[in-house]
Design an enzyme around this catalytic site. Structure first.
Site, PDB file in Angstrom:
ATOM      1  N   ASP A  51      23.085 -24.326 -10.989  1.00 28.87           N
ATOM      2  CA  ASP A  51      23.970 -23.204 -10.432  1.00 28.87           C
ATOM      3  C   ASP A  51      23.115 -22.242  -9.660  1.00 28.87           C
ATOM      4  O   ASP A  51      22.707 -21.321 -10.464  1.00 28.87           O
ATOM      5  CB  ASP A  51      24.759 -22.728 -11.635  1.00 28.87           C
ATOM      6  N   GLU A 130      -5.817  -9.345  -5.555  1.00 31.21           N
ATOM      7  CA  GLU A 130      -6.542  -8.640  -6.771  1.00 31.21           C
ATOM      8  C   GLU A 130      -5.393  -8.009  -7.359  1.00 31.21           C
ATOM      9  O   GLU A 130      -5.237  -6.509  -7.339  1.00 31.21           O
ATOM     10  CB  GLU A 130      -7.620  -7.822  -6.094  1.00 31.21           C
ATOM     11  N   GLU A 132      -3.597  -5.893 -10.241  1.00 31.76           N
ATOM     12  CA  GLU A 132      -3.828  -5.006 -11.455  1.00 31.76           C
ATOM     13  C   GLU A 132      -2.718  -4.889 -12.516  1.00 31.76           C
ATOM     14  O   GLU A 132      -1.465  -5.159 -11.994  1.00 31.76           O
ATOM     15  CB  GLU A 132      -4.326  -3.591 -10.947  1.00 31.76           C
ATOM     16  N   GLU A 212      -9.654  -1.475 -15.371  1.00 33.10           N
ATOM     17  CA  GLU A 212      -9.555  -0.540 -14.121  1.00 33.10           C
ATOM     18  C   GLU A 212      -9.455   0.555 -14.378  1.00 33.10           C
ATOM     19  O   GLU A 212      -9.613   1.513 -15.620  1.00 33.10           O
ATOM     20  CB  GLU A 212      -8.195  -1.104 -13.469  1.00 33.10           C
ATOM     21  N   GLU A 220      -7.863  -5.763 -14.605  1.00 32.45           N
ATOM     22  CA  GLU A 220      -7.830  -6.446 -13.332  1.00 32.45           C
ATOM     23  C   GLU A 220      -8.524  -7.730 -13.781  1.00 32.45           C
ATOM     24  O   GLU A 220      -9.777  -7.769 -14.396  1.00 32.45           O
ATOM     25  CB  GLU A 220      -8.356  -6.086 -12.367  1.00 32.45           C
ATOM     26  N   HIS A 269      -4.811  -5.550  -3.985  1.00 33.52           N
ATOM     27  CA  HIS A 269      -5.436  -5.495  -2.622  1.00 33.52           C
ATOM     28  C   HIS A 269      -5.355  -6.988  -2.153  1.00 33.52           C
ATOM     29  O   HIS A 269      -5.743  -7.958  -3.170  1.00 33.52           O
ATOM     30  CB  HIS A 269      -6.703  -4.924  -2.929  1.00 33.52           C
ATOM     31  N   ARG A 339     -12.221   2.544   0.930  1.00 34.55           N
ATOM     32  CA  ARG A 339     -11.205   2.266   0.074  1.00 34.55           C
ATOM     33  C   ARG A 339     -10.034   3.138   0.356  1.00 34.55           C
ATOM     34  O   ARG A 339      -9.071   2.706  -0.422  1.00 34.55           O
ATOM     35  CB  ARG A 339     -11.626   2.021  -1.304  1.00 34.55           C
ATOM     36  N   GLU A 358      -8.976  -7.154   4.178  1.00 33.76           N
ATOM     37  CA  GLU A 358      -8.326  -6.755   3.138  1.00 33.76           C
ATOM     38  C   GLU A 358      -7.248  -5.635   3.407  1.00 33.76           C
ATOM     39  O   GLU A 358      -7.384  -4.507   3.662  1.00 33.76           O
ATOM     40  CB  GLU A 358      -9.371  -6.037   2.040  1.00 33.76           C
ATOM     41  N   ARG A 360      -4.791  -3.273   1.729  1.00 31.02           N
ATOM     42  CA  ARG A 360      -4.809  -2.774   0.567  1.00 31.02           C
ATOM     43  C   ARG A 360      -3.250  -2.236  -0.071  1.00 31.02           C
ATOM     44  O   ARG A 360      -3.472  -1.533  -1.106  1.00 31.02           O
ATOM     45  CB  ARG A 360      -5.725  -1.663   0.419  1.00 31.02           C
TER      46      ARG A 360
END
Length: 470
Positions: A51, A130, A132, A212, A220, A269, A339, A358, A360
């Site tokens: 359904d 990555e 967390e 972390e 992580e 990330h 970062r 990357e 983030r």
């Protein structure tokens, strides 16, 4: 694995039940289970009915019949079922036309990969998330017309330094100091090791696990990168395994981006690289060892960031993480190693094969099929249209003066702003019929009506702290 091989595996492992799983629209796995005697080769072709009107964001009740079609290459033995159970991820089809369903998130991801191949830009998209998460001992919450609260607890939480635990052995992690301390400060090492082993035993390659930054069990576990659809599949198995291992230990895991005030939230990330004919396309002689294609891909990510965030940061809570001061990438810029930029170029290896970008901003509350597809589509648009990402920003963005910051665009401040960005900027997602207008419209409607508007209607507990004495 072929259907024949799946049936042989069932005989070899004496499987008793087959669990069929698929992704709903917002991003939770759904399932139903059949006796192994009901699984034959025909099921892999014809599928099984269910359904579709009972699944969030899917069919109307007058067109509810849908099909799940098991994908044999995803077969694995469920490590948590008491009865020996084989699980498979399914695609969703219309039973009349036998067309793949437009709102099946896995279908969107598959179409994104096919579109990439059709452009001739690349034939493989590798994704490395990555994710967390927090491991809590207790979580309680309620919302009624006359009351609303939440309560979180963790043996690691800094707020428990003075609690009578008979005895309290200390080892309470201070806010923002959870990154890499050894036990006994890190009280989650053994449970993360168990999670890691379950992942490995289920065929998911793991690179590392660690505590972390946040107090209260923030953790992580990093998976080795894989192709887009396979990684989205693995992301769902990752969540399933981690949550069930926690439950074994009478704990719970949440991928909610910002469950704790005044400490770091949980991000995801996401690393992306494009390849063609077994050659990496993002390695070159430009900034940070990038190719022109990689820089253009960054340009696409930055240009379309608001629309992407509607999928990569899809909850109202997501935007309590995307605020300055907690390593969250609020400012839309790119940089090597830095970062605090929305896009970072990792510099761990000089190998061209390791060159990647990357992004983030994403968090683990997202539907990975839709999030990864949106990231790929924005990157492809950047390459196709040679979108200039501008100059890199290698300073600590949070230390910039207001004058320096005024020309740096920012991520949306709320889910409502992200959805507005998606409404105004989604043509790049429609190419190749990847995200259909139906998917875009339904996503905006569902998120607005069921999340944005619902939060607006309810008093917040902190409002009573501020206004109850008025």
């Amino acid at each position: 694995m072929t259907p024949k091989e799946v049936l042989a595996l069932c005989r070899e492992k004496d499987v008793k039940a087959v669990d069929l799983r698929f992704m709903d629209f917002p991003g939770l796995w759904q399932h139903f289970t059949i006796p192994v005697s009901k699984l034959d080769e025909e099921v892999f072709e014809e599928g099984l009915g269910f359904d579709g009107s009972s699944i969030r964001g899917w069919q109307a009740i007058n067109e509810s019949d849908m099909l799940v079609v098991p994908q044999p290459e995803t077969a694995m033995i469920d490590p948590f079922a008491e009865l020996t159970t084989l699980s498979m991820i399914c695609n969703i089809q219309d039973p009349i036309t036998r067309e793949d369903y437009s709102r099946d998130p896995r279908n969107v991801a598959r179409k994104a990969v096919n579109y990439m191949k059709s452009t001739g830009i690349g034939d493989t998209c590798f994704i490395g998330p990555e994710a967390e998460f927090f491991i809590f001992d207790d979580i309680r919450f309620e919302q009624t017309p006359n009351a609303g609260f939440y309560y979180i607890d963790s043996v690691e939480g800094q707020w428990n330094r003075g609690r009578d635990e008979g005895p309290n052995l200390g080892s309470k992690l201070r806010y923002k100091e959870g990154y890499f301390p050894v036990p006994p400060a890190d009280q989650m090492m053994n449970i993360r090791n168990e999670m890691m082993n379950y992942l490995i035993d289920s065929g998911i390659e793991v690179e590392a696990q660690h505590h972390e930054v946040g107090t209260a069990g923030q953790s992580e576990i990093d998976m080795t990168f894989d192709t887009l659809v396979d990684m989205a599949d693995k992301m769902m198995m990752y969540k399933y395994i981690i949550k069930n291992v926690a439950r074994k230990h009478n704990k719970l895991v949440t991928f909610m981006p910002k469950p704790i005030y005044s400490d770091n939230g949980s991000g995801m990330h996401t690393h992306i690289s494009l390849w063609k004919a077994d050659q990496p396309l993002f390695a070159g002689n430009g900034y940070a060892g990038l190719s022109d294609a990689a820089l253009y891909a960054i340009g696409g990510l930055l240009k379309h960031a608001a629309a992407i965030c509607a999928f990569t940061n899809p909850t109202t809570n997501s935007y309590k993480r995307l605020v300055p001061g907690f390593e969250a990438p609020v400012n839309l810029a790119y940089s090597q190693r830095n970062r605090s930029a929305a896009v970072r170029i990792p510099m761990y290896s000089a190998s061209p094969k390791a060159k990647r970008v990357e992004f983030r901003c994403p968090d683990p509350s997202c539907n990975p099929y839709l999030a990864f597809a949106a990231i790929l589509m924005a990157s492809l648009d950047g390459i196709q249209n040679k979108i200039d990402p501008g100059e890199p920003l290698d300073k600590d963005i949070y230390d910039l003066t207001p004058e320096e910051l005024q020309d740096v665009p920012t991520t949306p401040g709320t889910l409502e702003e992200a959805l507005r960005g998606l409404r105004e900027d989604h043509e790049f997602l429609l190419r190749g019929d990847v995200f259909t207008p139906d998917v875009i419209d339904t996503w905006i409607w569902y998120k607005t009506e069921n999340e944005v508007d619902q939060l607006k209607l309810r008093p917040h507990p902190f409002e009573f702290c501020m206004y109850a004495d008025i």
